[in-house]
Every structure is written in structure tokens, then in C-alpha cells.
Design a protein around this motif. Structure first.
Motif, mmCIF file in Angstrom:
data_model
loop_
_atom_site.group_PDB
_atom_site.id
_atom_site.type_symbol
_atom_site.label_atom_id
_atom_site.label_comp_id
_atom_site.label_asym_id
_atom_site.label_seq_id
_atom_site.Cartn_x
_atom_site.Cartn_y
_atom_site.Cartn_z
ATOM 1 N N SER A 241 53.357 32.317 48.949
ATOM 2 C CA SER A 241 52.827 32.095 48.319
ATOM 3 C C SER A 241 54.280 31.761 47.035
ATOM 4 O O SER A 241 55.105 31.349 47.727
ATOM 5 C CB SER A 241 52.428 33.749 47.390
ATOM 6 O OG SER A 241 53.172 34.293 46.728
ATOM 7 N N THR B 170 55.094 30.472 42.380
ATOM 8 C CA THR B 170 54.111 31.163 41.371
ATOM 9 C C THR B 170 55.063 30.053 40.138
ATOM 10 O O THR B 170 56.080 29.143 40.744
ATOM 11 C CB THR B 170 55.043 32.367 40.566
ATOM 12 O OG1 THR B 170 54.741 33.487 41.814
ATOM 13 C CG2 THR B 170 54.780 32.268 39.175
ATOM 14 N N SER C 182 50.083 30.562 42.890
ATOM 15 C CA SER C 182 49.761 31.328 41.611
ATOM 16 C C SER C 182 50.245 30.747 40.783
ATOM 17 O O SER C 182 51.657 29.845 40.124
ATOM 18 C CB SER C 182 49.534 32.137 42.474
ATOM 19 O OG SER C 182 50.527 32.808 42.458
ATOM 20 N N ASP D 15 39.974 32.630 39.311
ATOM 21 C CA ASP D 15 39.544 33.781 40.035
ATOM 22 C C ASP D 15 38.545 33.988 37.862
ATOM 23 O O ASP D 15 39.349 33.944 36.943
ATOM 24 C CB ASP D 15 40.753 34.463 39.566
ATOM 25 C CG ASP D 15 40.256 36.378 39.114
ATOM 26 O OD1 ASP D 15 39.517 36.599 39.274
ATOM 27 O OD2 ASP D 15 41.658 36.766 39.887
ATOM 28 N N GLY E 212 49.992 36.425 36.454
ATOM 29 C CA GLY E 212 48.452 36.238 36.770
ATOM 30 C C GLY E 212 47.993 37.775 37.340
ATOM 31 O O GLY E 212 49.465 38.292 37.604
ATOM 32 N N HIS F 2 45.670 38.896 40.130
ATOM 33 C CA HIS F 2 44.300 38.889 41.402
ATOM 34 C C HIS F 2 43.705 40.242 42.107
ATOM 35 O O HIS F 2 42.568 39.365 43.005
ATOM 36 C CB HIS F 2 44.232 37.448 42.403
ATOM 37 C CG HIS F 2 44.840 36.527 41.206
ATOM 38 N ND1 HIS F 2 43.958 35.161 40.607
ATOM 39 C CD2 HIS F 2 46.050 35.840 40.455
ATOM 40 C CE1 HIS F 2 44.731 34.939 39.789
ATOM 41 N NE2 HIS F 2 45.395 34.679 39.877
ATOM 42 N N VAL G 77 49.936 37.069 45.265
ATOM 43 C CA VAL G 77 49.666 35.829 43.984
ATOM 44 C C VAL G 77 49.440 36.000 42.202
ATOM 45 O O VAL G 77 48.727 36.072 41.354
ATOM 46 C CB VAL G 77 48.590 35.073 44.476
ATOM 47 C CG1 VAL G 77 47.989 34.118 45.142
ATOM 48 C CG2 VAL G 77 46.631 35.776 44.475
ATOM 49 N N THR G 78 49.489 37.439 42.580
ATOM 50 C CA THR G 78 50.256 38.344 41.371
ATOM 51 C C THR G 78 51.214 38.076 41.279
ATOM 52 O O THR G 78 52.167 38.886 41.620
ATOM 53 C CB THR G 78 49.366 39.588 41.488
ATOM 54 O OG1 THR G 78 48.043 39.807 41.639
ATOM 55 C CG2 THR G 78 49.447 41.030 40.471
ATOM 56 N N SER H 230 45.961 39.371 47.639
ATOM 57 C CA SER H 230 46.120 39.544 46.581
ATOM 58 C C SER H 230 46.911 39.300 45.427
ATOM 59 O O SER H 230 47.662 38.887 44.317
ATOM 60 C CB SER H 230 44.815 40.112 45.516
ATOM 61 O OG SER H 230 43.048 39.984 46.315
ATOM 62 N N ILE I 42 45.270 28.872 42.389
ATOM 63 C CA ILE I 42 44.389 29.800 41.684
ATOM 64 C C ILE I 42 45.163 30.454 40.537
ATOM 65 O O ILE I 42 45.798 30.865 40.046
ATOM 66 C CB ILE I 42 44.466 31.599 42.468
ATOM 67 C CG1 ILE I 42 43.788 31.930 42.471
ATOM 68 C CG2 ILE I 42 45.936 32.376 43.082
ATOM 69 C CD1 ILE I 42 42.952 33.753 43.587
ATOM 70 N N LEU I 43 43.665 30.527 39.501
ATOM 71 C CA LEU I 43 43.893 30.819 38.765
ATOM 72 C C LEU I 43 43.075 31.666 38.005
ATOM 73 O O LEU I 43 42.200 31.513 38.015
ATOM 74 C CB LEU I 43 44.690 29.710 37.317
ATOM 75 C CG LEU I 43 43.575 28.624 37.142
ATOM 76 C CD1 LEU I 43 43.353 27.960 36.331
ATOM 77 C CD2 LEU I 43 43.189 27.805 38.329
#
Length: 431
Positions: free
Chosen positions: A168, A170, A136, A240, A140, A142, A151-152, A148, A205-206
Motif C-alpha cells: 500500500s 499513502t 489509499s 468505501d 482513511g 477501511h 490501507v488505513t 484493510s 481506495i477512498l
């Protein structure tokens, strides 16, 4: 809070509540870009349900379709059984949106929220690649469920999970590094070097425009280069589009100007059209290898949302609808650039694109003050960014020119109010 209804909320509702703190009023009615409170005060809504109300409140054609459906005892809840409402939505999505864009995707219904579509995307990527990690990007956002959150980027929200968030990695988003280093070159070096500690991930994911992260917009070149890297390393590319999609940036999908074809697309918020909960995950056919029921959800068959969503998609039959969004976006861009020149004391710079733009200020607390004063002037808008450094404009995408300009005038007055209340030099301010 002095209002008795607000006191009831303060006494009974969890401390996790947030928007009622920013907008301390009891709202009773809404239509288009306007809301009214119980005292009859009229508000301009430049918040749009955090992007869930792109078509405004109680859009008439959607409302009529919904009322008619309810009055004829239409199915409300159906899990993933077949209903006329579901069929109509699938037909409109395919014929009005996907086919004209030469997009071939399977349409999955996870649970009806943004974090649900993200969780399903992460799961299918891991299932189909046999890998576990997901890349990610800084800032971000998500979703709020554990997958979720992993990946935030926001540290406060991540901490709320209460457990370590793993699997994950970053990487820096476009323009995250101040010296304008090519962040994707940095990413690919990690993939190439066996000593980097980063294995080839299942997915990246982005968001093409990071909403909660500060209205950071990736360049089209950056997006295209990321797609090339994903294809080269056989990484599933997940976009996303929960907040940036459904017209918010000027085209139905936010990534259209880049000419890319994500492997998986996450949609929620305004895909329901009317503000009713709905989410879909678009999956390239070659990746759609679920076992029936392998990912499900009790409320994925929200037929009322299917009804309004199907009607909302009909707006996109007319090219003038999209053109009008882009015209309004140009007005917003011109306005924000003018504000930056007119009020240099706020030390601002414009961010975002389409009707997902804002001004970031280098003055601590300034953007929050603008939003605070806007509410005092009966306007609803919020801030974004890790330090709430951006005040952001999210008017409905179908707002008329009169409403748009009225909102922009209120924002300018709120900028003046903020500068005055913070005692910032007002040399450039004109009465």
C-alpha cells in the motif's frame, strides 16, 4: 464503574472494549433516536451505531417484517443459496437504487462486515489488474483485518496488526496539505516519474467523507479529478461507502453529487437497515471475474438482514425521503456554524456534510469533553480524528425535527459545560 453489571463486563470482557468505557450505562431498550438504560433514563442517540443505524432503532416497518419472517420459520442461514429474502433484497436494490441512477453493477455478498467488503474489493482489483499495490489516503479508515488495515491511516490501529503492513502507498487526501497544494497533482507526478518509487497501483481506495479520520470531506472537483486519473492509468477506483453511504451524506451514495462512477463500491453498516450484519460489494460487470467460491464467507447469507434491508430500501421510492434528509442536514449545518460564531473560545471549525458533520477544535481534549458532558446530559455522541479533535453528529437520517432540535440544544449545553469545566474564557457564553 459501580453498577454490578458493568463490573461484570469489566471483570470478564477483554480490555479491547471501548464504547462501554465512553458510555458507562446498561441499555435495555431503544426506539427511533432514543435509548433507555436500566434505570429508566432516556438518551438521545446521535451516534446511530457508528452509522449502522441510519434509520434509527427498531424502525416499525422493518421490525414487523422481521418478526413476521421469524414467526413463519423463514430461512436464517443459507450461505449463498437462493432464498426469497435474498431475491427480494436484490430486486429492491436493483429497481429502487441502481436502475434509477443508471448504475450497472454486479452485487457480491462477502462476509457481513465493512472490512469484509473492503477485503473483497482489494482482492478483485489485484486479481483483475495483475498488480499488487493499492493507493489509499491520509486519515482513511477501511477496517480492522490485515488487508484493510494496510490501507488505513491510523497509526494506533495499524500497530495492532503486529506485522508489517505492505502493498500500500499513502497519498495526501484533499486539503491535507496546509498550503492547499493540489494533492492529486502530487499523486499523478508519482505515477509519471519512473524515479518516484511508486508503481502504477491496482487500485485507489477512498472515503468521500472520512468518518473515523475526522469527518474530512473531499470536494466534488477533487473526486472527479481522481476518477479521471484512475481512468487514464487504468486504476480500479474503489469507494468505501460503508459509513458515508445509505443516505448519511444526503444522497443514497455519498459520491452522487460528484457525478462519478466508481469501479467498485463497498457498502455495509446501514445497508442492512435494522442494524443486522450485512455487507455488499458492487462491482462493474467487466471486473466481476471471480471463480465460484474464490471469495466466500459462512455468514454472507444473512436472511434476516435481507428482510430488513429490502424494507429499508422502499423508503427511497419517495423523493421526499431524501429531501427530508437534506433539510435536516441544512439545519445541522446552520447550527454548527452558529455555535462556532457564538463560542469562539472553543476555536472550532465545521467539517463534513449531510448528517455526517461535526466541529473540530484546536483545543486539546475539548471535543472529548463535549462528548463526555453530552453523555452526562443523557446524549450519546462520539469523537473522530487522529487526536479525537472532532465531536461528530450522527443522528438517524429519518429523525423528526423535534428530535433533531432537542439534540442540538443538548449539544449547545454540552459545549458550555466543556468550556466551563476546562476553565476556558466564557466571554461569549450566554446563560
Amino acid at each position: 464503574m459501580t453498577n454490578k453489571k458493568l463490573e461484570l463486563i469489566e471483570n470478564l470482557e477483554s480490555s479491547v472494549r471501548s464504547y462501554v468505557r465512553s458510555f458507562p450505562a446498561v441499555f435495555t431498550k431503544a426506539r427511533g433516536y432514543k435509548m433507555w438504560d436500566e434505570d429508566g433514563n432516556e438518551y438521545i442517540d446521535f451516534f446511530s451505531g457508528a452509522g449502522a443505524l441510519n434509520y434509527g432503532h427498531n424502525e416499525p416497518s422493518m421490525k414487523q417484517k422481521l418478526v413476521d419472517y421469524i414467526l413463519k420459520d423463514g430461512i436464517t442461514h443459507s450461505l449463498d443459496m437462493a432464498t426469497d429474502a435474498k431475491v427480494d433484497f436484490l430486486h429492491n436494490l436493483n429497481e429502487i437504487i441502481l436502475k434509477p441512477r443508471n448504475m450497472d453493477y454486479k452485487i457480491m455478498f462477502p462476509g457481513p462486515t465493512g472490512t469484509n467488503t473492503v477485503e473483497s474489493a482489494l482482492k478483485i482489483a489485484r486479481k483483475m489488474t495483475g498488480r499488487t499495490d493499492v493507493v489509499s489516503f491520509t486519515n482513511g479508515f477501511h477496517g480492522m483485518t490485515v488487508g484493510s488495515l494496510a490501507v488505513t491511516g491510523n497509526s494506533m490501529k495499524r500497530k495492532g496488526a503486529g506485522i508489517p503492513l505492505g502493498h500500500s502507498v499513502t497519498m495526501p487526501y484533499d486539503n491535507f496539505v496546509e498550503d492547499e497544494e493540489d494533492t492529486l497533482h502530487y499523486f499523478e507526478r508519482f505515477l509519471e516519474d519512473n524515479g518516484s518509487g511508486v508503481a502504477v497501483p491496482a487500485a485507489v481506495i477512498l472515503e468521500t467523507v472520512q468518518g473515523e479520520g475526522g469527518i474530512n470531506a473531499a470536494s466534488m472537483t477533487w473526486l472527479k479529478e481522481l476518477e479521471i486519473i484512475c481512468k487514464k492509468w487504468e486504476i480500479v477506483m474503489i469507494v468505501d461507502d460503508v459509513q458515508a453511504g445509505v443516505g448519511r451524506t444526503g444522497t443514497f451514495f455519498s459520491f452522487e453529487p460528484a457525478g462519478i462512477e466508481p469501479d467498485v463500491i463497498c457498502l455495509s453498516k446501514s445497508i442492512g437497515g435494522y442494524g443486522l450484519p450485512l455487507a455488499i460489494t458492487l462491482i462493474k460487470p467487466e471486473l466481476d471475474d471471480w471463480i465460484p467460491g474464490e471469495h466466500n464467507g459462512t455468514f454472507r447469507g444473512n436472511n434476516m438482514a435481507f428482510v430488513t434491508a429490502a424494507e429499508a430500501l422502499t423508503f427511497w421510492k419517495d423523493a421526499a425521503f431524501e429531501k427530508n434528509i437534506q433539510e435536516n442536514a441544512a439545519i445541522v449545518t446552520e447550527f454548527l456554524d452558529d455555535m462556532i460564531k457564538k463560542y469562539p473560545e472553543m476555536k472550532g471549525y465545521r467539517k463534513g456534510r449531510g448528517l455526517m458533520q461535526g466541529i473540530a477544535s484546536d483545543i486539546d481534549g475539548f471535543s472529548e469533553k463535549v462528548a463526555e458532558h453530552a453523555f452526562k446530559r443523557f446524549m450519546i455522541m462520539e469523537t473522530a480524528g487522529g487526536q479525537d479533535e472532532v465531536f461528530k453528529l450522527f443522528p438517524p437520517i429519518n429523525i423528526d425535527k423535534e428530535g433533531l432540535r432537542s439534540g442540538l440544544e443538548t449539544i449547545e449545553l454540552s459545549i458550555k459545560d466543556a468550556l466551563t469545566s476546562m476553565g476556558i474564557d466564557k466571554g461569549a457564553i450566554k446563560s
